[in-house]
Scaffold this active site. Sequence first.
Site, mmCIF file in Angstrom:
data_model
loop_
_atom_site.group_PDB
_atom_site.id
_atom_site.type_symbol
_atom_site.label_atom_id
_atom_site.label_comp_id
_atom_site.label_asym_id
_atom_site.label_seq_id
_atom_site.Cartn_x
_atom_site.Cartn_y
_atom_site.Cartn_z
ATOM 1 C CD GLU A 99 -15.143 -28.648 12.094
ATOM 2 O OE1 GLU A 99 -15.159 -29.663 11.353
ATOM 3 O OE2 GLU A 99 -15.253 -28.702 13.323
ATOM 4 C CG ASN A 100 -9.594 -27.074 9.024
ATOM 5 O OD1 ASN A 100 -10.345 -27.991 8.706
ATOM 6 N ND2 ASN A 100 -8.289 -27.221 9.044
#
Lengths: 224, 224, 214, 214
Positions: free
Chosen positions: D50-51
């Site tokens: 998700e980064n």
Amino acid sequence: MVQVVSLEEAISKVQNGMTIMVGGFIGCGAPDQLLDAVSQKGIKELTLIANDTGILGDAMSQLIVKRCVSKLIATHIGTNKETGRQMTEGELEVKLVPQGTLVEQIRAAGAGLGGILTPTGIGTIVEEGKQKFVANGTEYLLELPLGANVALLKAYKADKAGNLVYHRAARNFNPIMAMAVDFVIAQVDQIVEVGEIDPDEVMTPGIFIDYLVQKQPREVSDVG
Amino acid sequence: MVQVVSLEEAISKVQNGMTIMVGGFIGCGAPDQLLDAVSQKGIKELTLIANDTGILGDAMSQLIVKRCVSKLIATHIGTNKETGRQMTEGELEVKLVPQGTLVEQIRAAGAGLGGILTPTGIGTIVEEGKQKFVANGTEYLLELPLGANVALLKAYKADKAGNLVYHRAARNFNPIMAMAVDFVIAQVDQIVEVGEIDPDEVMTPGIFIDYLVQKQPREVSDVG
Amino acid sequence: MLDKEARMEWLVNRVAQEFKSGDVVNLGIGIPTKVANALPEGIKLILQSENGYLGVGPAPETGKEDPDTVNAGGQYATILPGGCCFDSAMSFAIIRGGHVDATVLGALQVDEEGNLANWMIPGKIVPGMGGAMDLVVGARRVIVAMEHTAKNGGLKVLKKCTLPLTASKQVNLIITDMGVMEVTSKGLILRELAPGVSFEEVQACTEASLIRQE
Amino acid sequence: MLDKEARMEWLVNRVAQEFKSGDVVNLGIGIPTKVANALPEGIKLILQSENGYLGVGPAPETGKEDPDTVNAGGQYATILPGGCCFDSAMSFAIIRGGHVDATVLGALQVDEEGNLANWMIPGKIVPGMGGAMDLVVGARRVIVAMEHTAKNGGLKVLKKCTLPLTASKQVNLIITDMGVMEVTSKGLILRELAPGVSFEEVQACTEASLIRQE
């Protein structure tokens, strides 16, 4: 117009009591030298908007350790125990926000939107105090724009027109924050001449950038 | 999983009565060969969502000329007189939307947002029938998400994992529409092997793409 | 009064005085586009094209046209060194988010409250608003550049627009071939007259009551 | 019943059965991460971090770490060929927009309505929700993978979560070291038992009433 400035000159734009945004995700993509300069200068009473507060010991974490921050808006603080301690002791005001909501709030500020409707947080404490809407049977929360005075960002490469290119997962919040603040300071590994970055390669248009700071090589004493 | 398919196979996914999105801006970045195939096949009763309907004579314009479209959602129709004629004669239902609103509505559908608040259209006929909000003294309109069954897009380069790269101003609506539909068909100038596009160069992640169609060289008869 | 051509030239040059180097500017189609060629020595703007790039350059040489590089009017264009491309969401984030310093647009009507009508004539022309509504709402300064009156002599600078609006109360400055009018809370202040034009002549061609510059 | 270690291995392998090739999957930190190494022969997932990238690969060899390539837990990672990077807005558009086929997360508590609590214990641990709330709302399937009971023996599969929720009614499947439970409108159906575990043994460790597979 973009200016290439020294670290000292750049940091003169960050003043006590300001709201600042800092790019990065657990240190990756965070502008370490800008952060070091802020915490070493002893700037106080900042409101900090960032994904997290780094890992205890890194440049980001020092904003908390050195007590530069009085209010924090973040998604996760588990990697810096000092943040949790200051919060528990009532020394630091902390507002925790879902990551996808935080980035849309920042984007809304940059894009001139009055807010966005998100399903995230419905049925949780995140919905407290917020307006709700139902559309097509789904409930949404209205989340408002979130801007700041200054953004401290990190990029891999910039041209002298301020166009930025990020590398791998170090992009994260940096391009979004660039749009949402009054003044943008970007620490970059490499500054090239105008025209050396292809128009299709640019990830943040130079019009968003005010100051570029060339990242300095680490001093020998750091290595030893 | 992404498949490289023939033009015929690709267009079999577009059926009478569907809602389709088409990338491009006055023809630039529009998937001309996909559009030719749709209009030649005589698909009917489409709801078309696009910035415009091209310039009379180009591939985009033929969707209107060949009467494939019964409802149009667009920002501008001035470059295709036939669209205006059909609208005036009551043969075509046309909804005109501000460009910045249209792209945010499409993005909202792709990003799982329930809508966005925009100041655009306040005080104009665009606000008719819409919910209004006041925040910090500014009025905003609530604009709802806009999705579709199929998107027809154009890219400059793709790898076999579906990752897309656009060229110059041909990017426009393409990356946003890729996120907002059930099925994405991309016409690409060049298809390369997986790994030949750097992760930082990708503009649309391959996970959004279903079919890739290699653009065919123009037939000799077209040139002469 | 100068002849029509000279007055139009004055208009374009006068609009070109409104910027400082580095300003991000979006120029509408028609008269506004000509401003790019009339900038004072040393003034460099960053022109935005709402289809998705910054750094709009002059038209390409014949034979060097790139079908992927067109301006918002669909004509071949170029991108200057330092320019960059992006998608429509970013383009309108730039526009709506207040990152464009000024936009210059034509008008069908403009009024003393700063209302603008430039996108449709009901029953006649309905081309659509394109990006105009976002530009007028989002740009920091909205400059209307147009002929002072319509070809049929009809008035365009009104007390109240009668055509459907593009945006409400967003126009800052009106520059025509007769003069320069600023939209203020008191009404339209006539800041400047075109060479050889008198206050009374402008007022005679204007429905709104003009306020004399003090 | 198998020993603890073997049961945890069963759990990880069992989660790994839930996917088909090409699925876009986000794996939480801890037990879920191990699923990537337990996939059946021939099954290739596209892992999302998700980064900001797709195509998460294995940890890099020592000496080949790239400080710009870390996973959502902040550890060095790699990007497989065909992977791509993007900003946080795109990352969460992918997550919230339903473009992730499945997410696998740990839990502090989960209940028979599919409610999940995994982000804070008031007065004790308040790490923040990070991307979890978006993942649980946005992923097409939400799979909880965890030890069936807490280290102190406390129950975790409840009638009603008592800790602050991560999301309401979003969990589809619960896989623990004791079995596989599906969240349905009737309640939790026990779909499968870990080797050597009986229905009664699972029920004894579960506050919610389990429904026998028919």
